[in-house]
Design a protein around this motif. Structure first.
Motif, PDB file in Angstrom:
ATOM      1  N   ILE A 117       0.859  -1.194   0.000  1.00 40.86           N
ATOM      2  CA  ILE A 117       0.000   0.000   0.000  1.00 40.86           C
ATOM      3  C   ILE A 117       0.888   1.235   0.000  1.00 40.86           C
ATOM      4  O   ILE A 117       1.428   1.648   1.002  1.00 40.86           O
ATOM      5  CB  ILE A 117      -0.974  -0.004   1.194  1.00 40.86           C
ATOM      6  CG1 ILE A 117      -1.808  -1.287   1.161  1.00 40.86           C
ATOM      7  CG2 ILE A 117      -1.881   1.224   1.131  1.00 40.86           C
ATOM      8  CD1 ILE A 117      -2.708  -1.473   2.356  1.00 40.86           C
ATOM      9  N   ASP A 118       1.039   1.768  -1.171  1.00 46.61           N
ATOM     10  CA  ASP A 118       1.952   2.861  -1.410  1.00 46.61           C
ATOM     11  C   ASP A 118       1.286   4.171  -0.995  1.00 46.61           C
ATOM     12  O   ASP A 118       0.113   4.372  -1.257  1.00 46.61           O
ATOM     13  CB  ASP A 118       2.261   2.879  -2.914  1.00 46.61           C
ATOM     14  CG  ASP A 118       3.496   3.676  -3.226  1.00 46.61           C
ATOM     15  OD1 ASP A 118       3.515   4.863  -2.849  1.00 46.61           O
ATOM     16  OD2 ASP A 118       4.411   3.129  -3.850  1.00 46.61           O
ATOM     17  N   PRO A 119       2.030   5.067  -0.368  1.00 50.29           N
ATOM     18  CA  PRO A 119       1.463   6.382  -0.063  1.00 50.29           C
ATOM     19  C   PRO A 119       0.880   7.064  -1.295  1.00 50.29           C
ATOM     20  O   PRO A 119      -0.026   7.877  -1.175  1.00 50.29           O
ATOM     21  CB  PRO A 119       2.668   7.157   0.476  1.00 50.29           C
ATOM     22  CG  PRO A 119       3.533   6.125   1.099  1.00 50.29           C
ATOM     23  CD  PRO A 119       3.366   4.898   0.249  1.00 50.29           C
ATOM     24  N   LEU A 120       1.381   6.703  -2.455  1.00 48.29           N
ATOM     25  CA  LEU A 120       0.826   7.290  -3.676  1.00 48.29           C
ATOM     26  C   LEU A 120      -0.659   6.983  -3.825  1.00 48.29           C
ATOM     27  O   LEU A 120      -1.418   7.749  -4.404  1.00 48.29           O
ATOM     28  CB  LEU A 120       1.554   6.734  -4.899  1.00 48.29           C
ATOM     29  CG  LEU A 120       2.936   7.302  -5.186  1.00 48.29           C
ATOM     30  CD1 LEU A 120       3.637   6.442  -6.211  1.00 48.29           C
ATOM     31  CD2 LEU A 120       2.819   8.719  -5.685  1.00 48.29           C
ATOM     32  N   PHE A 121      -1.059   5.821  -3.303  1.00 46.14           N
ATOM     33  CA  PHE A 121      -2.474   5.460  -3.408  1.00 46.14           C
ATOM     34  C   PHE A 121      -3.325   6.478  -2.654  1.00 46.14           C
ATOM     35  O   PHE A 121      -4.423   6.821  -3.077  1.00 46.14           O
ATOM     36  CB  PHE A 121      -2.751   4.066  -2.808  1.00 46.14           C
ATOM     37  CG  PHE A 121      -2.002   2.935  -3.456  1.00 46.14           C
ATOM     38  CD1 PHE A 121      -1.314   3.110  -4.636  1.00 46.14           C
ATOM     39  CD2 PHE A 121      -2.015   1.673  -2.881  1.00 46.14           C
ATOM     40  CE1 PHE A 121      -0.614   2.058  -5.224  1.00 46.14           C
ATOM     41  CE2 PHE A 121      -1.332   0.617  -3.453  1.00 46.14           C
ATOM     42  CZ  PHE A 121      -0.625   0.804  -4.619  1.00 46.14           C
ATOM     43  N   ILE A 122      -2.792   6.926  -1.527  1.00 40.59           N
ATOM     44  CA  ILE A 122      -3.539   7.876  -0.707  1.00 40.59           C
ATOM     45  C   ILE A 122      -3.744   9.166  -1.498  1.00 40.59           C
ATOM     46  O   ILE A 122      -4.843   9.710  -1.567  1.00 40.59           O
ATOM     47  CB  ILE A 122      -2.772   8.162   0.608  1.00 40.59           C
ATOM     48  CG1 ILE A 122      -2.531   6.844   1.374  1.00 40.59           C
ATOM     49  CG2 ILE A 122      -3.509   9.177   1.465  1.00 40.59           C
ATOM     50  CD1 ILE A 122      -1.653   6.987   2.610  1.00 40.59           C
ATOM     51  N   VAL A 123      -2.655   9.596  -2.118  1.00 40.93           N
ATOM     52  CA  VAL A 123      -2.738  10.813  -2.924  1.00 40.93           C
ATOM     53  C   VAL A 123      -3.749  10.633  -4.045  1.00 40.93           C
ATOM     54  O   VAL A 123      -4.613  11.479  -4.284  1.00 40.93           O
ATOM     55  CB  VAL A 123      -1.356  11.149  -3.526  1.00 40.93           C
ATOM     56  CG1 VAL A 123      -1.453  12.346  -4.438  1.00 40.93           C
ATOM     57  CG2 VAL A 123      -0.346  11.402  -2.425  1.00 40.93           C
ATOM     58  N   GLU A 124      -3.660   9.499  -4.704  1.00 45.73           N
ATOM     59  CA  GLU A 124      -4.538   9.252  -5.843  1.00 45.73           C
ATOM     60  C   GLU A 124      -6.001   9.242  -5.394  1.00 45.73           C
ATOM     61  O   GLU A 124      -6.880   9.756  -6.088  1.00 45.73           O
ATOM     62  CB  GLU A 124      -4.164   7.922  -6.509  1.00 45.73           C
ATOM     63  CG  GLU A 124      -4.744   7.725  -7.897  1.00 45.73           C
ATOM     64  CD  GLU A 124      -4.286   8.795  -8.879  1.00 45.73           C
ATOM     65  OE1 GLU A 124      -3.149   9.279  -8.766  1.00 45.73           O
ATOM     66  OE2 GLU A 124      -5.103   9.164  -9.744  1.00 45.73           O
ATOM     67  N   ALA A 125      -6.252   8.653  -4.242  1.00 48.49           N
ATOM     68  CA  ALA A 125      -7.620   8.591  -3.734  1.00 48.49           C
ATOM     69  C   ALA A 125      -8.144  10.007  -3.486  1.00 48.49           C
ATOM     70  O   ALA A 125      -9.281  10.327  -3.859  1.00 48.49           O
ATOM     71  CB  ALA A 125      -7.671   7.766  -2.455  1.00 48.49           C
TER      72      ALA A 125
END
Lengths: 301, 274, 158, 340, 660
Positions: free
Chosen positions: C64-72
């Motif tokens: 679970i990449d921090p990038l996913f958080i940004v993308e969400a």
């Protein structure tokens, strides 16, 4: 301008290194486009060593060139570094980008470098208010690792304590989320996505930056509020725990975004959370390559 | 005011799987083709994933569709690759210069294609075949790395049906299958063995840079083709296709506008920047 | 959170309430082995919880990449939850430990850049903690709904 | 239009600027912020810094925004709807004035206009350029990085300006070169006093350091030359030169959005980036930073001039001043001229 | 070309009761790329699966989304069904609209909207699925067992009996480990050497077992099926094949009484050339060069050589490196006893008669220094009163370790019992914290010690032990009565805690397996994969994993063996294809991926051009070791590594599908 003693020592070391074949390239500083500017110079012949020079205008972190394929081709390289820059060399060794065996470190004792914006206006004296913030908190006036060391002829910087380095960090920390948001929205609005911060960073060595990856395109390409914020976030994140604080990103930024306020904050917090500082030990494991079972867990429910 | 970046939507009439990783897509706008000339290209996009540059691979004389062949590799092509018959593709074009058929009329023609570089060759070649009587002998040489990498496999026989037309298909050594009946050998090598003469002939060559390099050499030095009678196309990276975005310069040439079709003679005057 | 903290009522029906945030979308990134199974358990136990959440399953918190958080956030989520195995329980031994470091740092950075940290939640939910999953989702949804309608995130166009 | 000449007192100039602001013009001027001087919107005359030689960035973004929406799209099921992005640009800059820029920045507009119109007409650019009113101030003291004179302009050139102000004792002379300029001052004409060309102080005799034609002739003959690889070893490819350049106009086209809607945008791009010309196959015609810097020189001093009869450089010197590694393009251009 | 089929399952009313399945189906049909959308009562039923298979065929589907129950329920079912129609099984994705929608929400409209979202996400994911082929790794059917204690021997025998070749490596001169040091074993009191020696002999003679004693594993590389092992066979100075074990050499050794016997835990002495104990396997002496006069005094002494009949002593023998290739490894390196010097108040080391439990075992042993008679080390007298102190080091987070050593309660009860049996009229006291006697017959055993053998159990800690007039005065608390107690004892036996074998952390690093903060090897899963390490092909047994008793060690040895035999029952090892994959073009070799990989699955790979010149170094994933956890993806700054099944662009598409 006449050679200083420092210059002479420097030239001698470079000359010897090149003559003996220990290195095939010395990266150093030479006089630049005006008296208050220095520029990188690439010496491959011993007879050119006379171009080398060093003074408080040597603002560049030459370690940035170690990531260039054109430079890497030279194999064994000598490099002139200040204490801050040298940490970048260490971090590059830690991350397997260069090998200690292939690099000769010519360490310069440094009592600070003058802000380029002031130098361009004629400032030549080392003073508390003239140097970069990084120089005020510097703990590596003498590089932590070197093969040669040249002592500084400049007087030690006298600190009155009136100039508070990176004071913006505390100010920001005390702000509400909305205030912080407003602050950074204004800063990032200026961003033109030139990626100079990345290119100037010795530790941004990816051959394909994540913004250039388009399957998927994690970072929006636009240079508006969304894309700019994402870029600045990801840049800071990728450097958290890695940034060695040379400040080149901020210096290179053509629109004066205070990037060091982010970098220093993250360095501080990473140190507080994990007790790690980047670039101090070539044998240390990078902070995100390891973990501890007792790591900071408070934020997780 | 006209927005030069605004695409039209074209419908996918047919998708032909050429090889494991290449396809030809036939498009129509209002049930027919668009006006273009062989050698020109367009910007094709699956909206939302970005544009990709492809040369047309069909003959403009075949009015019921226009087509391009592509390999799925980047974001845009992967998007296009996911489309089905009946879906829409956004399209801008045609752009660029074209093969000047007026200079080819009445002459013997040699078409040399390698790999996916055959796509633009196919366009001009089929154009000439469609007006077969205007030209002399036609020789078609097409090669790919392996049998599996050959595009347009189903229509080789169609080409052969035209009078005075020779079709030679070859695969690189090692790329043949047990039932392969065509030639085995690199395109430039096979080309050299053909009984061709430069005089009153035009050669059209397209393929990977290394193939072009050796094919040009053979044509010029061994067969005596005049440099201005050897024509090829450049495949620089492009974004706008309109001579604005500054990407495709080679020397003083904007490949998207001054090209992509160049004679060997013209290429010679360009710096090695492609 | 202790089991006793989970109020019984929360397992009963939960009416959807509109509020200043409209219908806030919450995206949860969870690991396959612990939290996803915990969420399944909530289902098999027929517990009820807020329907604002959309779960995206990954093999491990390590993925679970921090990038996913940004993308969400970019795609309009008002809250993002990351959840995985408790320390020591990782199916892949250390994925959650490695990620914890990254999340701690990333969260810190988000907060510094002005993202309202009430909108990013991290939790450890094991496969047996269906009730914890329920209370995390409910509490998080309530929190998101109670936040001022004005978005403080920096990833969406204002 | 034939040039017209006016005189305006320093005080009236202030009044003029404050008046157009009051009349809802957006006035963009060099203004001090963020520890430097940048072009930005001012709300009164005093906010303008007219002493600074050049702001750090050019005002290119008002002609070619750093991100511009070319079109918007939306999906419903398999149907795609496309909305022309040009609609949003119509009338852009109509009430925008660039005030206090220098002749070099002003010169960039007409130079760029050529590439945006040489065949296909880029109406995004045209619409913005057509409507923007440019009021420049002639330079009195160029610095060491300036070389507009070498670039066929001059510190006092009115090329590209709708109005050029030339400073004199306690007052300014205004050279109005266009209807746009005239229209701008028309409502406030009582602040101006028309005068004759002869009254306007003549341009000084600005000396050239080198002949740009010689630079070009070196580039004409030398594509492969060690100079490029050696000299630009120190280039880190940051692209600051291109981004701060008033004439660099390369862009990229990208889509961004979700499964419901999105937009196609163009963003500034730079020939200094390795991926700029990278083919999908992995082949890259310009592998080294030397190749890429050479391209910039070629484009500025050779390619553009061959195509459009203008050098793609106004000699503002921003790329030199802003280069973190102190690469001075004037020095480079002179080197090349000397080698020719 | 995406040709996706969406199947919405009603699950009777389980889903259809709360989710408008028809609406989900209608929405699915509108998505570009979806060529078939259906709803059905029970997709998992035979007719349901059949319709799925038919449509795959009919519509030539390239991917399937099931909006149904949790993937943990039926993902496999549907994957198998798809595979039967020739569709790559990984082209099946499940939108969980039962456990995570219909069963947890009530508002039908909103539940339906959520179900539609989840379905859309999976459609976008499946569109980007790539065919995944499971990876097959060839297996070298040979096993390595590291550590020849009871666990290792059991593992080796079980594997060997399964017809597989085993290499058993033991650091000490003899196999047997700790168990052979013990006297009788709880709770049955059978003699340890009686049950252990036959196993040792069997291991030595087994045609499938190759025994390397006095040897250490020096280096291991490779991966499951193909580990390259370097074993250092230390110079024994005795030619094994010629030695008859007659004992003439050690009888002749002048270094008598000079060297403490490791086997007897310093309670006796041994010679420089020695066998650790009489039943040693192999019965071949070892010459301890660190004390041998031949080596210490320049080669003059060669009494052993002179005494040796077959002249098998060779002072010139060198360490030997043996290379083996094995397919699987058992790590059973056992344990050490904790150093109890931090308990200065107990006087261990200071008072000769304060001894450890293991020393007491040696005193009890008929083959021990006292030939089984309990005698005080100080004066050789038979003690009448012994105080046993439990939890010395164990369960003491302050000074020792927080964990329970598990065996001490039982062996202390055994010690007290045997003491009572051997010295009639004696009295033992046992200080304990809790008594843990949970296995079969254990509780009865402890009760017997208390009730039949008269041991007095005192609940409390000992605060101090000191000598007074030939007695050891033990001061402690009896927390049950609340009294301070003082006992004058003849001997004190400390139940010292166990810790992992010294050097096992180094071995773990070499093997690339993980270990806990104490150094015990960690199992892949504490409950479900207790015999496996975190690295494929490496199994664990015995105390190296944590405290356990003999039956448990035997079970774990057998468990490891059965895992290996299971693994070797096929010719190839099959790994799920959902593994990481490096984009070599963009990898910059920073090796953060390697740092975070818990499975040692990432190595350096050199890319060379035709002339052999190094072009670049990149990360390389070993498919045999990778588990597809994806930690490497998270660690990679340039996103040059991705994990199949959960590719970056798939996650991106899922989030994109959720845009509001």
């Amino acid at each position: 301008m006449a050679n200083t003693k420092t210059d002479e020592k420097l030239q001698k070391i470079a000359k010897d290194l090149l003559e003996s074949g220990e290195v095939s390239l010395v990266i150093g500083y030479a006089k630049g486009s005006n008296l208050q500017r220095m520029r990188p110079v690439f010496i491959t012949k011993a007879e050119d060593a006379g171009k080398l020079s060093f003074n408080p205008h040597a603002v560049q972190d030459l370690a940035v060139f170690l990531k260039k394929p054109e430079v890497k081709k030279f194999g064994k390289i000598g490099i002139v570094v200040k204490g801050c820059d040298e940490k970048a060399v260490n971090a590059l060794i830690q991350e397997y980008q260069i090998s200690r065996d292939n690099i000769k470190i010519i360490g310069m004792e440094c009592n600070g470098v003058i802000r380029q914006s002031l130098a361009d206006k004629g400032e030549t004296n080392l003073s508390e208010s003239a140097v970069y913030d990084k120089c005020l908190i510097c703990e590596e006036h003498i590089p932590v690792l070197y093969d040669f060391l040249i002592e500084s002829e400049e007087p030690k910087l006298v600190l009155s304590g009136n100039v508070k380095p990176y004071s913006g960090i505390e100010k920001l920390e005390s702000m509400s989320a909305e205030e912080k948001n407003a602050f950074w929205a204004k800063e990032f609005d200026k961003c033109i996505k030139c990626y100079a911060c990345r290119q100037a960073c010795p530790l941004c060595y990816c051959s394909r930056c994540i913004v250039e990856k388009n399957m998927p395109q994690w970072i929006d390409t636009n240079s508006e509020e969304t894309g700019n914020a994402q870029w600045n976030l990801i840049r800071a994140y990728h450097l958290s725990g890695r940034c060695i604080g040379c400040g080149e990103c901020e210096r290179a930024c053509p629109v004066n975004i205070p990037l060091m306020l982010i970098n220093e904050k993250m360095a501080k917090d990473v140190y507080n959370m994990f007790g790690y500082k980047s670039g101090l030990d070539i044998n240390a494991k990078p902070v995100f390559g390891v973990f501890s079972e007792s790591d900071f867990n408070d934020f997780i429910k | 005011m006209e927005n030069i970046y605004l695409p039209k939507l074209a419908e996918i009439k047919e998708i032909i799987q050429e090889t494991a990783d290449t396809k030809t897509i036939r498009l129509t706008i209002d049930g027919g083709s668009i006006d273009f000339l062989p050698g020109q290209f367009g910007e094709f996009s699956f909206i939302g994933e970005g544009e990709s540059t492809f040369g047309f691979s069909s003959s403009p004389l075949r009015k019921e569709y226009f087509e391009f062949s592509f390999r799925s590799s980047g974001r845009a092509t992967t998007g296009i690759n996911s489309l089905n018959q009946g879906d829409k593709i956004a399209f801008r074009g045609p752009y660029g210069n074209y093969f000047d058929t007026s200079k080819m009329k009445g002459k013997d023609l040699v078409f040399v294609g390698g790999g996916i570089g055959m796509a633009p060759v196919k366009s001009i070649m089929e154009y000439c075949l469609d007006e077969r009587d205007d030209y002399g002998k036609i020789t078609i040489l097409y090669g790919a790395r392996s049998v599996g990498d050959l595009l347009y496999k189903g229509i080789f026989d169609e080409w052969k049906k035209y009078k005075n037309t020779e079709v030679i298909i070859t695969v690189d050594p090692g790329g043949e299958t047990p039932d392969w009946t065509g030639k085995v050998g690199f395109v430039p090598t096979v080309l050299e063995q053909l009984p061709l003469k430069g005089e009153n002939s035009v050669a059209i060559v397209c393929g990977p840079p290394i193939m072009i390099k050796f094919a040009l050499k053979s044509l010029e030095e061994k067969m005596g083709f005049d440099k201005s009678n050897i024509i090829t196309t450049l495949e620089n990276r492009m974004k706008c296709g309109l001579g604005k975005c500054g990407r495709c310069n080679v020397g003083s040439v904007y490949v998207c506008k001054d090209g992509p079709v160049f004679t060997a003679k013209e290429l010679e005057s360009l710096p090695n920047d492609f | 959170m202790e089991d006793k903290d989970v109020k019984k009522e929360e397992h009963k029906g939960r009416k959807h309430v509109e509020d200043s945030q409209g219908d806030p979308r919450i995206i949860a990134f969870v690991c396959n082995w612990c939290t996803y199974s915990g969420a399944d358990l909530a289902g098999t136990s027929r517990m009820k919880y807020s329907d604002n959440v959309r779960v995206i399953k990954l093999p491990c918190t390590g993925r679970i990449d921090p990038l996913f958080i940004v993308e969400a956030f970019k795609k309009g989520a008002k809250g993002v939850l990351v959840s995985g195995c408790h320390p020591g329980d990782c199916h892949y031994t250390s994925g959650n430990y490695h990620s914890r470091r990254k999340y701690a740092t990333f969260r810190d950075l988000l907060g510094y850049l002005g993202v309202d940290l009430d909108r990013v939640e991290f939790s450890w939910v094991s496969a047996s903690e269906g009730n914890k999953w329920v209370s995390i989702i409910n509490e998080f949804t309530d929190k998101i709904k109670s936040l001022p309608g004005k978005s403080t995130d920096i990833f969406t166009k204002k | 239009m034939e040039e017209k000449y006016f005189e305006i007192s320093a005080e009236n100039l202030k009044k003029f600027v404050d008046s157009i602001i009051a009349d809802n013009f957006e006035v963009i001027a060099p203004t001090d912020k963020d520890g430097g001087t940048f072009y930005g919107k001012i709300s009164r005359f005093e906010e303008a810094n007219l002493d600074i030689l050049l702001p750090k960035m050019s005002y290119k973004e008002y002609l070619l925004p750093k991100t511009e929406t070319l079109l918007e799209y939306s999906f419903s099921g398999v149907d795609t709807e496309i909305k022309d992005g040009l609609e949003a640009v119509a009338g852009a800059n109509e009430k925008r004035v660039i005030f206090g820029g220098r002749p070099c920045d002003a010169g960039a507009g007409p130079i760029m206009e050529k590439v945006f119109n040489w065949d296909y007409k880029d109406e995004f650019f045209n619409e913005r350029f057509k409507n923007l009113t440019i009021v420049s101030i002639a330079c009195e003291k160029p610095d060491n990085y300036c070389f507009c004179t070498e670039m066929q302009l001059s510190p006092e050139s009115s090329y590209g300006s709708d109005i050029l102000l030339k400073k004199a004792e306690g007052k300014y002379f205004a050279v109005v070169t266009s209807e746009k300029g005239l229209n701008l001052i028309e409502p406030y004409i009582n602040l101006f006093k028309e005068t004759a060309k002869a009254q306007v102080p003549a341009d000084k005799d600005w000396k050239k350091l080198f002949e740009i034609e010689r630079t070009k002739s070196f580039l004409d003959k030398n594509f492969e030359h060690n100079y490029f690889q050696d000299r630009f070893l120190s280039c880190i490819g940051c692209g600051v030169c291109t981004y701060t350049c008033p004439t660099c106009h390369c862009f990229d086209i990208q889509d961004e959005g979700n499964l419901k809607e999105g937009r196609r945008i163009r963003n500034w791009d730079s020939c200094q980036f390795g991926v700029f010309t990278l083919h999908t196959s992995g082949h890259n015609p310009r592998v080294t930073q030397g190749d890429r810097y050479r391209q910039r020189l070629m484009h500025k001093f050779k390619i553009y001039s061959e195509k459009f009869d203008k050098y793609l450089c106004v000699g503002c010197g921003r790329c030199s001043r802003n280069c973190p590694e102190d690469i001075d393009i004037k020095e480079v251009a002179k080197d090349l001229a000397d080698m020719a | 070309m995406s040709r996706i089929g969406v199947f919405v399952c009603w699950c009777g009313s389980n889903i259809a009761g709360t989710v408008d399945v028809e609406k989900v189906r209608e929405e699915a049909a509108k998505i570009p790329g979806v060529v078939s959308a259906l709803d059905y009562k029970y997709m998992c039923s035979d007719p349901g699966q059949n319709s799925l298979r038919n449509i795959i065929k009919e519509k030539n589907l390239t991917g399937i989304v099931l909006a149904a129950c949790s993937p943990h329920m039926h993902e496999n079912t549907f994957r198998k069904a798809a595979a039967k129609e020739g569709l790559n099984p990984y082209f099946v994705e499940i939108a969980n609209i039962r456990e995570q929608v219909s069963w947890v929400h009530e508002d039908k409209e909103r539940a339906t909207a959520k179900a539609v979202d989840l379905m859309k996400m999976m459609v976008e994911k499946v569109k980007r699925d790539r065919p995944i082929e499971d990876v097959r790794v060839p297996l070298n059917k040979k096993a390595l067992v590291i550590g020849g204690g009871i666990a290792g021997i059991q593992a080796a025998l079980d594997i060997a009996n399964g017809g597989v070749e085993v290499i058993l490596v033991e650091k000490e001169p003899s196999i047997g480990g700790r168990m052979i040091q013990l006297d009788e074993t709880f709770p049955t009191l059978d003699c340890s050497s009686c049950i252990m020696t036959p196993k040792m002999v069997e291991a030595n003679q087994h045609p499938n077992i190759k025994l390397y004693t006095y040897s250490e594993v020096e280096d291991i590389s490779g991966y499951i099926g193909n580990f390259k092992v370097k074993i250092k066979k230390k110079a024994r100075s005795v030619v094994e094949k010629d030695c008859t074990g007659c004992g003439e050499c050690w009888n002749a050794c002048p270094m008598h009484k000079n060297v403490k016997s490791e086997f007897n835990v310093n309670l006796s002495e041994r010679t420089a050339i020695y066998v650790p104990f009489p039943q040693a396997v192999p019965l071949v002496p070892v010459l301890d060069r660190s004390v041998c006069l031949h080596f210490k005094k320049g080669g003059k002494c060669q009494k052993c050589y002179d005494a040796c009949g077959p002249k098998c002593i060779n002072f010139d023998l060198q360490d030997e490196i043996i290379e083996e290739t094995v397919g699987a490894i058992v790590a059973s390196t056992g344990y050490d006893l904790m150093d109890t010097s931090m308990y200065g108040e107990y006087g261990y080391g200071k008072y000769k008669d304060v001894i450890s439990g293991l020393q007491f075992e040696r005193l009890l042993s008929a083959s021990g220094p006292t030939e089984g008679l309990i005698k005080r080390p100080s004066d050789g007298k038979t003690p009448q009163t012994i105080v046993f102190v439990q939890c010395v080091g164990s369960r003491d987070p302050e000074k020792g370790v927080p964990y329970c050593s598990k065996v001490c309660c039982m062996y202390t009860a055994k010690h007290a019992k045997l003491f009572a049996h051997k010295v009639h009229g004696s009295q033992s006291y046992v200080f304990y914290i809790d008594i843990r006697s949970t296995s079969k017959g254990y509780e009865e055993f402890v009760r017997g010690t208390m009730e039949q053998d008269g041991a007095i159990y005192l609940r409390g800690r000992v605060s101090k032990i000191y000598e007074d007039e030939g007695k050891l005065i033990v001061k402690g608390a009896d927390t049950l009565s609340g009294n301070q107690v003082e006992i004058a004892a003849d001997m004190v036996v400390l139940a010292t805690g166990v810790i992992p074998k010294k050097g096992s952390d180094k071995l773990a690093q070499m093997l690339g397996i993980s270990y806990d903060k104490y150094g015990f090897f960690t199992e892949s899963h504490p409950k479900l994969r207790p015999a496996e390490s975190s690295t494929a092909g490496i199994f664990l047994a015995g105390m190296a994993q944590g405290p356990r008793d003999i039956p448990e060690s035997v079970v774990s040895g057998s468990a490891a063996a059965s895992k290996i035999l299971g693994l070797f029952s096929k010719n190839e090892y099959e790994v799920e294809g959902t593994i990481a994959n490096v984009n070599e073009a963009t990898c910059v070799a920073c090796f953060y991926c390697q740092r975070v990989c818990a499975y040692n699955a990432i190595s350096k790979k050199e890319i060379k051009d035709r002339s052999g010149k190094l072009i670049k170094v990149v990360a390389n994933v070993n498919p045999g070791l990778c588990t597809g956890c994806g930690a490497c993806v998270n660690a990679c700054f340039s996103k040059s590594i991705d994990v199949k099944g959960f590719m970056d662009d798939q996650i991106y598409a899922e989030i994109k599908a959720l845009a509001v």
